[in-house]
Design a protein around this motif. Structure first.
Motif, PDB file in Angstrom:
ATOM      1  N   ARG A 121       0.429  41.308  75.239  1.00  0.00           N
ATOM      2  CA  ARG A 121      -0.402  42.490  75.723  1.00  0.00           C
ATOM      3  C   ARG A 121       0.307  43.924  75.713  1.00  0.00           C
ATOM      4  N   LYS A 122       1.543  43.604  75.203  1.00  0.00           N
ATOM      5  CA  LYS A 122       2.111  45.186  75.088  1.00  0.00           C
ATOM      6  C   LYS A 122       2.087  45.970  76.197  1.00  0.00           C
ATOM      7  N   ASN A 123       2.270  45.390  77.449  1.00  0.00           N
ATOM      8  CA  ASN A 123       1.840  46.254  78.756  1.00  0.00           C
ATOM      9  C   ASN A 123       3.270  46.561  79.548  1.00  0.00           C
ATOM     10  N   ASN A 124       4.251  46.506  78.633  1.00  0.00           N
ATOM     11  CA  ASN A 124       5.499  47.055  79.383  1.00  0.00           C
ATOM     12  C   ASN A 124       6.094  48.400  78.548  1.00  0.00           C
ATOM     13  N   PRO A 125       5.925  49.429  79.347  1.00  0.00           N
ATOM     14  CA  PRO A 125       6.124  50.610  79.016  1.00  0.00           C
ATOM     15  C   PRO A 125       7.580  50.882  78.190  1.00  0.00           C
ATOM     16  N   SER A 126       8.421  50.147  78.997  1.00  0.00           N
ATOM     17  CA  SER A 126       9.901  50.304  78.311  1.00  0.00           C
ATOM     18  C   SER A 126       9.869  49.749  76.813  1.00  0.00           C
ATOM     19  N   THR A 127       9.094  48.751  76.425  1.00  0.00           N
ATOM     20  CA  THR A 127       9.293  47.698  75.449  1.00  0.00           C
ATOM     21  C   THR A 127       8.339  48.780  74.117  1.00  0.00           C
ATOM     22  N   MET A 128       7.445  49.722  74.813  1.00  0.00           N
ATOM     23  CA  MET A 128       6.731  50.467  73.768  1.00  0.00           C
ATOM     24  C   MET A 128       7.143  51.730  73.691  1.00  0.00           C
ATOM     25  N   CYS A 129       8.561  51.844  74.029  1.00  0.00           N
ATOM     26  CA  CYS A 129       9.049  53.245  74.118  1.00  0.00           C
ATOM     27  C   CYS A 129      10.376  52.954  72.954  1.00  0.00           C
ATOM     28  N   VAL A 130      10.479  53.678  71.926  1.00  0.00           N
ATOM     29  CA  VAL A 130      11.667  53.356  70.868  1.00  0.00           C
ATOM     30  C   VAL A 130      13.056  53.665  71.639  1.00  0.00           C
ATOM     31  N   ASP A 131      13.059  54.454  72.586  1.00  0.00           N
ATOM     32  CA  ASP A 131      14.424  54.859  73.256  1.00  0.00           C
ATOM     33  C   ASP A 131      14.969  53.705  74.344  1.00  0.00           C
ATOM     34  N   THR A 132      13.899  52.999  74.894  1.00  0.00           N
ATOM     35  CA  THR A 132      14.259  51.944  75.778  1.00  0.00           C
ATOM     36  C   THR A 132      14.104  50.407  75.164  1.00  0.00           C
ATOM     37  N   GLN A 133      13.719  50.350  73.851  1.00  0.00           N
ATOM     38  CA  GLN A 133      13.586  48.985  73.362  1.00  0.00           C
ATOM     39  C   GLN A 133      14.767  48.311  73.187  1.00  0.00           C
ATOM     40  N   LYS A 134      14.715  46.960  73.554  1.00  0.00           N
ATOM     41  CA  LYS A 134      15.889  46.080  73.421  1.00  0.00           C
ATOM     42  C   LYS A 134      15.529  44.754  72.166  1.00  0.00           C
ATOM     43  N   GLY A 183      -1.871  39.120  84.225  1.00  0.00           N
ATOM     44  CA  GLY A 183      -1.945  40.458  83.861  1.00  0.00           C
ATOM     45  C   GLY A 183      -0.672  41.321  84.074  1.00  0.00           C
ATOM     46  N   SER A 184       0.524  40.598  84.664  1.00  0.00           N
ATOM     47  CA  SER A 184       1.654  41.320  84.641  1.00  0.00           C
ATOM     48  C   SER A 184       2.777  41.476  83.623  1.00  0.00           C
ATOM     49  N   VAL A 185       3.456  42.451  83.674  1.00  0.00           N
ATOM     50  CA  VAL A 185       4.559  42.417  82.440  1.00  0.00           C
ATOM     51  C   VAL A 185       5.078  41.202  81.925  1.00  0.00           C
ATOM     52  N   THR A 186       5.745  40.027  83.214  1.00  0.00           N
ATOM     53  CA  THR A 186       6.162  39.053  82.872  1.00  0.00           C
ATOM     54  C   THR A 186       5.121  37.747  82.737  1.00  0.00           C
ATOM     55  N   GLY A 187       3.753  38.261  82.833  1.00  0.00           N
ATOM     56  CA  GLY A 187       2.939  37.189  82.873  1.00  0.00           C
ATOM     57  C   GLY A 187       2.869  36.157  81.451  1.00  0.00           C
ATOM     58  N   CYS A 191       5.091  30.979  77.836  1.00  0.00           N
ATOM     59  CA  CYS A 191       4.263  30.424  76.694  1.00  0.00           C
ATOM     60  C   CYS A 191       4.818  30.282  75.275  1.00  0.00           C
ATOM     61  N   PHE A 192       4.701  29.365  74.653  1.00  0.00           N
ATOM     62  CA  PHE A 192       5.067  28.994  73.147  1.00  0.00           C
ATOM     63  C   PHE A 192       5.202  30.140  72.478  1.00  0.00           C
ATOM     64  N   TRP A 193       3.909  30.992  72.473  1.00  0.00           N
ATOM     65  CA  TRP A 193       3.897  32.007  71.340  1.00  0.00           C
ATOM     66  C   TRP A 193       4.927  33.469  71.954  1.00  0.00           C
ATOM     67  N   TYR A 194       5.282  33.392  73.129  1.00  0.00           N
ATOM     68  CA  TYR A 194       5.971  34.548  73.630  1.00  0.00           C
ATOM     69  C   TYR A 194       7.383  34.484  73.177  1.00  0.00           C
ATOM     70  N   ASP A 195       7.755  33.273  73.059  1.00  0.00           N
ATOM     71  CA  ASP A 195       9.277  32.865  72.266  1.00  0.00           C
ATOM     72  C   ASP A 195       9.327  31.418  72.023  1.00  0.00           C
ATOM     73  N   PRO A 196       9.132  30.879  70.996  1.00  0.00           N
ATOM     74  CA  PRO A 196       9.016  29.882  70.271  1.00  0.00           C
ATOM     75  C   PRO A 196      10.580  29.104  70.375  1.00  0.00           C
ATOM     76  N   VAL A 197      11.503  30.031  70.230  1.00  0.00           N
ATOM     77  CA  VAL A 197      12.750  29.489  70.446  1.00  0.00           C
ATOM     78  C   VAL A 197      13.250  28.972  71.798  1.00  0.00           C
ATOM     79  N   GLU A 198      12.937  29.950  72.679  1.00  0.00           N
ATOM     80  CA  GLU A 198      13.069  29.458  74.152  1.00  0.00           C
ATOM     81  C   GLU A 198      12.617  28.256  74.711  1.00  0.00           C
ATOM     82  N   PHE A 199      11.131  28.172  73.909  1.00  0.00           N
ATOM     83  CA  PHE A 199      10.205  27.037  74.519  1.00  0.00           C
ATOM     84  C   PHE A 199      10.805  25.772  73.913  1.00  0.00           C
ATOM     85  N   ARG A 200      11.377  25.765  72.830  1.00  0.00           N
ATOM     86  CA  ARG A 200      12.017  24.710  72.267  1.00  0.00           C
ATOM     87  C   ARG A 200      13.276  24.033  72.686  1.00  0.00           C
TER      88      ARG A 200
END
Length: 208
Positions: A121-134, A183-187, A191-200
Motif C-alpha cells: 500500500r506504500k502508506n508508510n511515509p518513512s519508507t517512501m522517503c529515501v532519507d529514512t528507508q531501511k 488500512g494501517s501501516v502494519t496491516g 501476508c505471504f506477499w509482504y514477506d515470502p521468506v518470513e512467511f515460510r
C-alpha cells in the motif's frame, strides 16, 4: 488516458509506448525503444520531457533506472501510479537497489530481480522517503512475481480482504493478523506477499 496530452507530444508518445494500466502503472520502457515514431522521446542524461517540472511527472509517479549501461544517464523509465495516490516519491535509495538487484527473487529464485516495497500500500511515509528507508522494508522479486503481487495488493486495497496463501497450497492463510486489512501501516504484515521468506519461516517454526 492520452486525451489529457496534446496528440504527438512526447508525453503522449510515452504513454502510448508504456501502456499504463488503470491505476497508472506501466512496464519498464528502455531508451532502446525510442526509435522510429518514438524517436522524439530520446534524450541524453537529463530526461527533459520527464523532469519533475513536466506535466507527465505531475500526473504520474515516474521511476528511473540505470541498470542497462555503465553510464550515469537514465536507461529505463516506468510509471508507478498516479501522483494523487502517492505519499511522496517512490524512489528507492541507490544502495538498497544495488543490494537487492544482486540477489535472487524470493518467490521464483530467478536473478536480476526488481526491488519491491514489502508494504504494497506504500502508506508508510518513512519508507517512501529515501532519507529514512531501511533495507528490511524491501525485497527482491522477479517481474512476474512483482506484477502478481501488485495485482493482489490492488485487490486487497479495493476490498480490504488480505490475500489468502492457501490459494498457493500453503496450510495457513497468513502468519499474523486476520483476513481483514485495517488500512494501517502494519496491516500488510503476515501476508505471504509482504514477506515470502518470513512467511515460510513461520511455517517451519509451526512444524517444529
Amino acid at each position: 488516458m492520452n486525451m489529457r496530452y496534446k496528440k504527438g507530444s512526447r508525453a503522449s508518445l510515452f504513454l502510448e509506448l508504456a501502456q499504463p494500466d488503470e491505476d497508472g502503472y506501466s512496464r519498464w520502457v528502455s531508451k532502446r525503444e525510442f526509435v522510429g515514431e518514438y524517436e522524439p522521446l530520446m534524450f541524453k542524461n537529463g530526461g527533459d520531457w520527464c523532469r519533475s517540472s513536466a506535466k507527465i511527472a505531475k500526473d504520474f509517479v515516474l521511476e528511473f533506472d540505470r541498470t542497462e549501461t555503465s553510464g550515469v544517464g537514465i536507461d529505463r523509465i516506468r510509471l508507478a501510479g498516479f501522483q494523487d495516490d502517492a505519499i511522496g516519491s517512490q524512489t528507492i535509495r541507490s544502495d538498497i537497489k544495488r543490494y537487492y538487484q544482486g540477489k535472487r527473487c524470493v518467490v521464483l529464485g530467478t536473478s536480476n530481480p526488481e526491488v519491491d516495497h514489502k508494504n504494497g500500500r506504500k502508506n508508510n511515509p518513512s519508507t517512501m522517503c529515501v532519507d529514512t528507508q531501511k533495507l528490511e522494508e524491501f525485497q527482491p522479486l522477479s517481474k512476474a512475481a512483482n506484477d502478481a503481487k501488485r495485482q493482489f495488493c490492488k485487490e486487497c486495497k479495493r476490498t480490504s480482504e488480505r490475500y489468502d496463501a492457501t490459494k498457493l497450497g500453503y496450510p495457513i492463510s497468513f502468519y499474523a493478523g486476520t483476513s481483514h486489512h485495517d488500512g494501517s501501516v502494519t496491516g500488510c504484515e503476515g501476508c505471504f506477499w509482504y514477506d515470502p521468506v518470513e512467511f515460510r519461516r513461520h511455517l517451519e517454526q509451526k512444524r517444529d
